[in-house]
Design a protein around this motif. Structure first.
Motif, short mmCIF file in Angstrom:
data_model
loop_
_atom_site.label_atom_id
_atom_site.label_comp_id
_atom_site.label_asym_id
_atom_site.label_seq_id
_atom_site.Cartn_x
_atom_site.Cartn_y
_atom_site.Cartn_z
N ALA A 159 0.98 -1.22 -0.10
CA ALA A 159 0.01 0.25 -0.05
C ALA A 159 0.93 1.01 0.04
O ALA A 159 2.02 1.18 0.38
N THR A 201 0.48 5.71 -0.23
CA THR A 201 -0.35 7.08 0.02
C THR A 201 0.61 8.06 0.23
O THR A 201 1.88 7.97 0.93
N SER A 260 -2.82 8.79 9.40
CA SER A 260 -2.32 8.17 8.00
C SER A 260 -1.91 6.98 8.25
O SER A 260 -2.20 6.08 7.45
N GLU A 310 -2.94 4.79 10.49
CA GLU A 310 -3.99 3.94 10.54
C GLU A 310 -4.97 3.89 9.31
O GLU A 310 -5.47 2.49 9.15
N ALA A 311 -4.71 4.66 8.58
CA ALA A 311 -5.47 4.56 7.19
C ALA A 311 -5.03 3.51 6.41
O ALA A 311 -5.48 2.74 5.69
N ILE A 312 -3.51 3.75 6.25
CA ILE A 312 -2.83 2.54 5.43
C ILE A 312 -2.89 1.48 5.81
O ILE A 312 -3.08 0.45 5.10
N ALA A 353 -5.52 0.03 7.34
CA ALA A 353 -7.08 -0.31 7.15
C ALA A 353 -7.04 -0.63 5.60
O ALA A 353 -7.77 -1.33 5.20
N ALA A 354 -6.46 0.33 4.58
CA ALA A 354 -6.56 0.30 3.48
C ALA A 354 -5.99 -1.18 2.85
O ALA A 354 -6.69 -1.74 2.12
N ALA A 355 -5.05 -1.71 3.61
CA ALA A 355 -4.41 -2.87 3.25
C ALA A 355 -5.13 -4.19 3.50
O ALA A 355 -5.07 -5.22 3.19
N GLY A 356 -5.95 -3.88 4.61
CA GLY A 356 -6.95 -4.88 5.05
C GLY A 356 -6.21 -5.96 5.93
O GLY A 356 -6.39 -7.20 5.65
#
Length: 551
Positions: free
Chosen positions: A249, A251, A271, A273-275, A277-280
């Motif tokens: 991932a 960003t 950011s 935490e977001a990456i 979550a985005a990677a699952g």
């Protein structure tokens, strides 16, 4: 996590008998169970520290190391290069542990779940004892060899894991034993623990000739992950890597002003935490966060001091605050050093044993690798090449000299020169980082279509780069240069046609072999990837300093 009570140096006659007689140990009055574990080691029983706090595990690590024996490489481990690591006296080592490891530096994050609390504490102590700092795994010719001593389980695990990591096709247990010098039983035990932890996997059967087919072991790419963050004056880049070093991932966000450090930490936490979550992925399998920042930095305190191109980033306690906010293990590294670590981590073969990494971003700098160890210097700020004079008649630098490399080839200088020569138009008298970025891309595009003025501008850049590189490779006897960074990617093909020739034609060059110049295989995000590799390296690479070797 508890605090670490003071250590007391005593002569303890009640220590269990060890080879070489009674010893001097660091004793803590509340760690009474450690004596039972020490007695177990003396009788051939491996220590079981499950459930221990990191503080107690750190105490036990010292007790086990100091009270029992001095480690030496065996005849089966000729490349166990203990001489490359510093030796700590007991008082120095204890002070380092007492003052730095716990609680102020007991930041082991989810690595504790990977190899256990005692391993994590020992790794932290090893990092403190390692003046060379975090480097990268050794090449096959200099492979670390393991040991079958009971107290070295953590080190043996990293030896086995590193051996498997550097062979993507996988290895059998027999091959691992042959390459590491470990006994078959030790390899079997370590492999079982790594399989149970989800770090490696069994990847089928291979028939290697006469005898029983062998089960192949490989890294499990879904086992663990690391996050890399690169702070650039223009943007902050975030990447998430798996244990194999592949980017899953990516960003970017605008770099905020650090006038309010709390805002910086909050944005970076969001950011991170977001990456995830985005990677699952499972957050519990994130080993930590590596941060690559422009220097100077104070690595001991984890503070970004006063980068010349980062407005208001003065004394930002980035490491500890981000660690506190995310609950993850955090490392801070200078950006050019992180880039060199990334290149080293992803490389194979002896051609990357010694090289110069030339970082070309908003600023310029060099990462130095000698003997597959990254050179950091006593304050961890090596690599500032921006004030090498490459044009004595050039513009006045803020340092008071003329024609410094950093000013001569910086993107803002190139864009301003392009505006002066009528190549491009730039709105405003003082363009911001976005305008500089766009203007540099315009210059690169013009050069690619053959614009003579743009090509002349890049010829000057190539000449200045070559001038600085000749100075550095002469000083360190290097013959390999790797370029990388966010601005390098846009002009790589043009400069690779020019820089090597200028270097090797220089009458000042004294190296015995021609200097080879290549681009990084990682790409523009090399510093962010390198920052994540720092975490993987701190977790996965064996280091003899973790054994508390003493004379």
């Amino acid at each position: 996590m508890g605090t670490l009570a003071p250590f007391v140096l005593i002569k303890e006659d009640s220590l269990p008998p060890q080879k070489g007689g009674h010893g001097t140990a660091w004793v803590n009055p509340i760690s009474s169970d450690a004596w039972k574990q020490l007695a177990g080691i003396a009788n051939g029983v491996s220590p079981d520290l499950r459930g221990w706090s990191v503080a107690d595990a750190a105490r036990f690590t010292l007790q086990a190391a100091d009270s029992s024996r001095t480690y030496r490489p065996t005849s089966r481990s000729p490349s166990f290069r203990t001489s490359t690591r510093p030796t700590f006296t007991r008082s120095r080592r204890a002070e380092a542990i007492k003052e730095s490891v716990v609680p102020a530096r007991a930041r082991v994050g989810n690595r504790k779940a990977l190899f256990g609390a005692s391993w994590a504490a020992g790794r932290r102590a090893g990092i403190l004892a390692d003046d060379a700092g975090i480097g990268a795994p050794t090449c096959e010719e200099n492979m670390r060899r393991g040991s079958n001593l009971h107290a070295l389980g953590g080190f043996n695990q990293t030896v086995v894991l590193d051996t498997i990591r550097r062979t993507p096709a996988g290895l059998s247990r027999v091959e691992i034993a042959e390459q590491t010098g470990l006994s078959a039983q030790t390899v079997s035990n370590v492999s079982r623990r790594l399989l149970d932890a989800g770090v490696i996997r069994e990847a089928g059967i291979r028939n290697l000739g006469v005898g029983k087919p062998r089960t192949i072991l490989q890294l499990d790419p879904s086992g663990y992950y690391a996050i890399g963050v690169h702070i650039d004056p223009a943007v902050i880049t975030y990447v998430l890597l798996n244990i194999e070093g592949h980017v899953l991932a990516h960003t970017t966000t605008r770099t905020p002003s650090a006038a309010d450090p709390g805002v910086v930490i909050t944005e970076m936490q969001d950011s991170v935490e977001a990456i995830i979550a985005a990677a699952g992925i499972d957050r519990q399998r994130v080993l930590g966060v590596g941060i690559a920042s422009p220097g100077p930095i104070d690595m001991n305190r984890g503070v970004v001091l006063d980068p010349p191109l980062l407005s208001n980033w003065h004394g930002v306690a980035l490491r500890d605050e981000l660690e506190r906010a995310t609950g993850l293990f955090v490392l801070l590294e200078k950006d050019v050093t992180a880039a060199a670590v990334g290149e080293l981590w992803k490389s194979t073969g002896a051609d990357h044993d010694d090289f110069l990494f030339f970082y070309y971003g908003t600023g310029v700098g060099v990462g130095l690798v000698l003997g597959r160890e990254v050179v950091r210097g006593p304050t961890q700020n090596a690599g500032d090449a921006g004030h090498i004079v490459v044009d004595p008649t050039g513009p006045l630098c803020r340092c008071g000299r003329r024609g410094c490399l950093g000013d001569a080839i910086s993107p803002v200088t190139i864009v301003n020169s392009a505006v002066e020569r009528g190549l491009i138009e730039m709105p405003g008298e003082t363009p911001d980082t976005s305008a500089i970025d766009a203007g540099f891309s315009q210059v690169a595009a013009l050069a690619h279509v053959g614009n003579p003025a743009a090509i002349e501008l890049l010829d000057e850049v190539a000449r200045y780069m070559a001038e600085a590189i000749v100075t550095i490779v002469n000083l360190l006897d290097l013959n390999r240069v790797v370029f990388g960074g966010p601005y390098w990617e846009r002009v790589a093909d043009l400069l690779l046609d020019r820089v090597p020739a200028v270097i090797n034609r220089s009458t000042a060059l004294v190296t015995l072999r021609p200097v080879t110049v290549t681009s990084s295989t990682i790409g523009a995000d090399v510093a962010a990837v390198g920052a994540a590799c720092l975490v993987l390296d701190a977790t996965l690479s064996p280091r003899s300093a973790t054994l508390f070797i003493s004379s």
